[in-house]
Motif scaffolding. Structure first.
Motif, PDB file in Angstrom:
ATOM      1  N   UNK A 274       7.048  44.895  57.536  1.00  0.00           N
ATOM      2  CA  UNK A 274       8.162  44.293  58.014  1.00  0.00           C
ATOM      3  C   UNK A 274       8.656  45.382  59.377  1.00  0.00           C
ATOM      4  N   UNK A 275       8.052  44.639  60.427  1.00  0.00           N
ATOM      5  CA  UNK A 275       8.523  45.446  61.856  1.00  0.00           C
ATOM      6  C   UNK A 275       9.169  44.230  62.461  1.00  0.00           C
ATOM      7  N   UNK A 276       9.544  43.216  62.017  1.00  0.00           N
ATOM      8  CA  UNK A 276      10.167  42.063  62.764  1.00  0.00           C
ATOM      9  C   UNK A 276      11.599  42.048  62.649  1.00  0.00           C
ATOM     10  N   UNK A 277      12.101  42.973  62.880  1.00  0.00           N
ATOM     11  CA  UNK A 277      13.894  43.160  62.838  1.00  0.00           C
ATOM     12  C   UNK A 277      14.352  42.548  63.963  1.00  0.00           C
ATOM     13  N   UNK A 278      15.170  41.738  63.870  1.00  0.00           N
ATOM     14  CA  UNK A 278      16.257  41.079  64.996  1.00  0.00           C
ATOM     15  C   UNK A 278      17.590  41.229  64.414  1.00  0.00           C
ATOM     16  N   UNK A 279      18.349  41.391  65.204  1.00  0.00           N
ATOM     17  CA  UNK A 279      19.938  41.228  64.866  1.00  0.00           C
ATOM     18  C   UNK A 279      20.773  40.226  65.573  1.00  0.00           C
ATOM     19  N   UNK A 280      21.814  39.841  65.233  1.00  0.00           N
ATOM     20  CA  UNK A 280      22.750  39.435  66.095  1.00  0.00           C
ATOM     21  C   UNK A 280      23.548  40.345  66.652  1.00  0.00           C
ATOM     22  N   UNK A 281      23.641  40.564  67.937  1.00  0.00           N
ATOM     23  CA  UNK A 281      24.232  41.581  68.623  1.00  0.00           C
ATOM     24  C   UNK A 281      25.167  41.004  69.798  1.00  0.00           C
TER      25      UNK A 281
ATOM     26  N   UNK B  97       8.817  36.368  84.520  1.00  0.00           N
ATOM     27  CA  UNK B  97       7.797  36.086  83.486  1.00  0.00           C
ATOM     28  C   UNK B  97       8.270  36.899  82.029  1.00  0.00           C
ATOM     29  N   UNK B  98       8.635  38.184  82.273  1.00  0.00           N
ATOM     30  CA  UNK B  98       8.766  38.997  81.279  1.00  0.00           C
ATOM     31  C   UNK B  98      10.159  38.660  80.519  1.00  0.00           C
ATOM     32  N   UNK B  99      11.023  38.223  81.342  1.00  0.00           N
ATOM     33  CA  UNK B  99      12.371  37.622  80.785  1.00  0.00           C
ATOM     34  C   UNK B  99      12.014  36.454  79.614  1.00  0.00           C
ATOM     35  N   UNK B 100      11.059  35.613  80.289  1.00  0.00           N
ATOM     36  CA  UNK B 100      10.950  34.304  79.474  1.00  0.00           C
ATOM     37  C   UNK B 100      10.055  34.984  78.141  1.00  0.00           C
ATOM     38  N   UNK B 101       9.039  35.845  78.341  1.00  0.00           N
ATOM     39  CA  UNK B 101       8.306  36.198  77.295  1.00  0.00           C
ATOM     40  C   UNK B 101       9.300  37.136  76.297  1.00  0.00           C
ATOM     41  N   UNK B 102       9.989  37.660  76.564  1.00  0.00           N
ATOM     42  CA  UNK B 102      11.117  38.478  75.721  1.00  0.00           C
ATOM     43  C   UNK B 102      12.069  37.383  74.752  1.00  0.00           C
ATOM     44  N   UNK B 103      12.261  36.374  75.378  1.00  0.00           N
ATOM     45  CA  UNK B 103      13.162  35.215  74.763  1.00  0.00           C
ATOM     46  C   UNK B 103      12.141  34.556  73.689  1.00  0.00           C
ATOM     47  N   UNK B 104      10.810  34.412  74.055  1.00  0.00           N
ATOM     48  CA  UNK B 104      10.141  33.741  73.239  1.00  0.00           C
ATOM     49  C   UNK B 104       9.614  34.635  72.056  1.00  0.00           C
ATOM     50  N   UNK B 105       9.684  36.029  72.225  1.00  0.00           N
ATOM     51  CA  UNK B 105       9.437  36.699  71.318  1.00  0.00           C
ATOM     52  C   UNK B 105      10.329  37.040  70.254  1.00  0.00           C
ATOM     53  N   UNK B 106      11.809  36.668  70.927  1.00  0.00           N
ATOM     54  CA  UNK B 106      12.856  36.853  69.816  1.00  0.00           C
ATOM     55  C   UNK B 106      12.615  35.648  68.921  1.00  0.00           C
ATOM     56  N   UNK B 107      12.486  34.615  69.261  1.00  0.00           N
ATOM     57  CA  UNK B 107      12.338  33.531  68.532  1.00  0.00           C
ATOM     58  C   UNK B 107      11.365  33.719  67.466  1.00  0.00           C
ATOM     59  N   UNK B 108       9.992  34.190  67.864  1.00  0.00           N
ATOM     60  CA  UNK B 108       9.139  34.325  67.092  1.00  0.00           C
ATOM     61  C   UNK B 108       9.459  35.378  66.064  1.00  0.00           C
ATOM     62  N   UNK B 109       9.865  36.505  66.285  1.00  0.00           N
ATOM     63  CA  UNK B 109      10.374  37.460  65.476  1.00  0.00           C
ATOM     64  C   UNK B 109      11.365  37.264  64.582  1.00  0.00           C
ATOM     65  N   UNK B 110      12.337  36.334  65.026  1.00  0.00           N
ATOM     66  CA  UNK B 110      13.416  36.048  63.959  1.00  0.00           C
ATOM     67  C   UNK B 110      12.794  34.785  63.085  1.00  0.00           C
ATOM     68  N   UNK B 111      12.012  34.161  63.476  1.00  0.00           N
ATOM     69  CA  UNK B 111      11.253  33.059  62.415  1.00  0.00           C
ATOM     70  C   UNK B 111      10.506  33.962  61.417  1.00  0.00           C
ATOM     71  N   UNK B 112       9.746  34.811  61.902  1.00  0.00           N
ATOM     72  CA  UNK B 112       8.760  35.731  61.072  1.00  0.00           C
ATOM     73  C   UNK B 112       9.702  36.506  59.756  1.00  0.00           C
ATOM     74  N   UNK B 113      10.945  36.994  60.637  1.00  0.00           N
ATOM     75  CA  UNK B 113      11.730  37.795  59.707  1.00  0.00           C
ATOM     76  C   UNK B 113      12.258  37.159  58.928  1.00  0.00           C
ATOM     77  N   UNK B 114      12.866  35.757  59.010  1.00  0.00           N
ATOM     78  CA  UNK B 114      13.324  34.900  57.855  1.00  0.00           C
ATOM     79  C   UNK B 114      12.263  34.413  56.694  1.00  0.00           C
ATOM     80  N   UNK B 115      11.004  34.428  57.222  1.00  0.00           N
ATOM     81  CA  UNK B 115       9.894  34.055  56.438  1.00  0.00           C
ATOM     82  C   UNK B 115       9.546  35.198  55.486  1.00  0.00           C
ATOM     83  N   UNK B 116       9.737  36.314  55.887  1.00  0.00           N
ATOM     84  CA  UNK B 116       9.383  37.619  55.182  1.00  0.00           C
ATOM     85  C   UNK B 116      10.543  37.943  54.030  1.00  0.00           C
TER      86      UNK B 116
END
Length: 229
Positions: A46-53, A199-218
């Motif tokens: 469980x390392x996929x922590x994302x928050x609403x900040x 490029x890195x800005x787009x990647x971090x936005x993609x990572x946020x979406x992936x992490x949020x979905x994975x956290x919800x699944x876990x």
């Protein structure tokens, strides 16, 4: 001492015993997971922590490329190397968070003009500063160290410069430049980030979406597990 080492060995054996009999052991990274799997203990990373900040107040920073270095001025943070890197990067502005009274007076008095110590900020002021930044940097000298600042950076969708450790590279595979904890490597990492910033800005936005979905699944998995028990 020998007595302390023996006591620690007993605690490790107890930890192993309890872990093998637990329904599930929550760990933060693959390195820790391998230890538990070696004990034949059930695990979940469980390392996929994302928050609403949310941002409350807009913060006005410099008209340069603004970097927030999240620090606590602990011995395992290369604060001096960050400052020395900043000295050679006058086209960037650095905001170093945390209680700088914990640092040596020499460190704070000899800083270059493009470095600002924010002091320890209340939560919302701290989050507003992160929102205003272009880049978030969190560096630590120790392996197997998870970083709240990295969770916060992903949640706010800001690209990161992180220390080149195995556990961090396992987790942050997008939107991140990894550096060694020395002046030259920090400088090169920052320049690399700016050169490829979009490029890195787009990647971090993609990572946020992936992490949020994975956290919800876990979370759903844990909820189902609890309901079964």
């Amino acid at each position: 001492t020998g007595a302390f080492a023996k006591r620690w060995d007993i605690l490790k054996l107890l930890h192993k015993y309890v872990s093998r009999r637990a329904l599930l052991n929550i760990v933060t990274n693959e390195s820790h997971e391998r230890i538990y799997l070696g004990w034949r203990a059930a695990t979940l990373i469980l390392s996929d922590l994302v928050f609403e900040i949310p941002m409350k107040n807009a913060v006005s920073l410099s008209n340069k490329f603004n970097i927030v270095a999240i620090c606590s001025f602990s011995p395992d943070e290369p604060v001096n190397d960050i400052i020395e890197a900043a000295r050679d990067l006058s086209e960037f502005t650095f905001y170093i968070t945390g209680d700088y009274n914990r640092a040596s007076p020499y460190l704070t008095k000899q800083k270059p003009d493009n470095v600002y110590f924010t002091g320890f900020l209340p939560d919302q002021e701290y989050y507003d500063l992160l929102h205003a930044s272009d880049l978030i940097m969190v560096l630590v000298n120790k392996e197997n160290t998870m970083q709240q600042g990295a969770y916060e950076a992903v949640s706010i969708k800001k690209p990161m410069v992180l220390s080149n450790t195995k556990v961090l590279k396992e987790i942050y595979k997008k939107g991140t430049v990894f550096v060694d904890n020395n002046k030259e490597s920090i400088k090169m990492g920052i320049l690399k980030m700016r050169e490829n910033y979009d490029l890195y800005k787009k990647e971090i936005e993609t990572l946020f979406k992936e992490r949020k979905l994975l956290l919800e699944q876990k979370i759903q998995y844990l909820s189902n597990l609890i309901n079964i028990v």
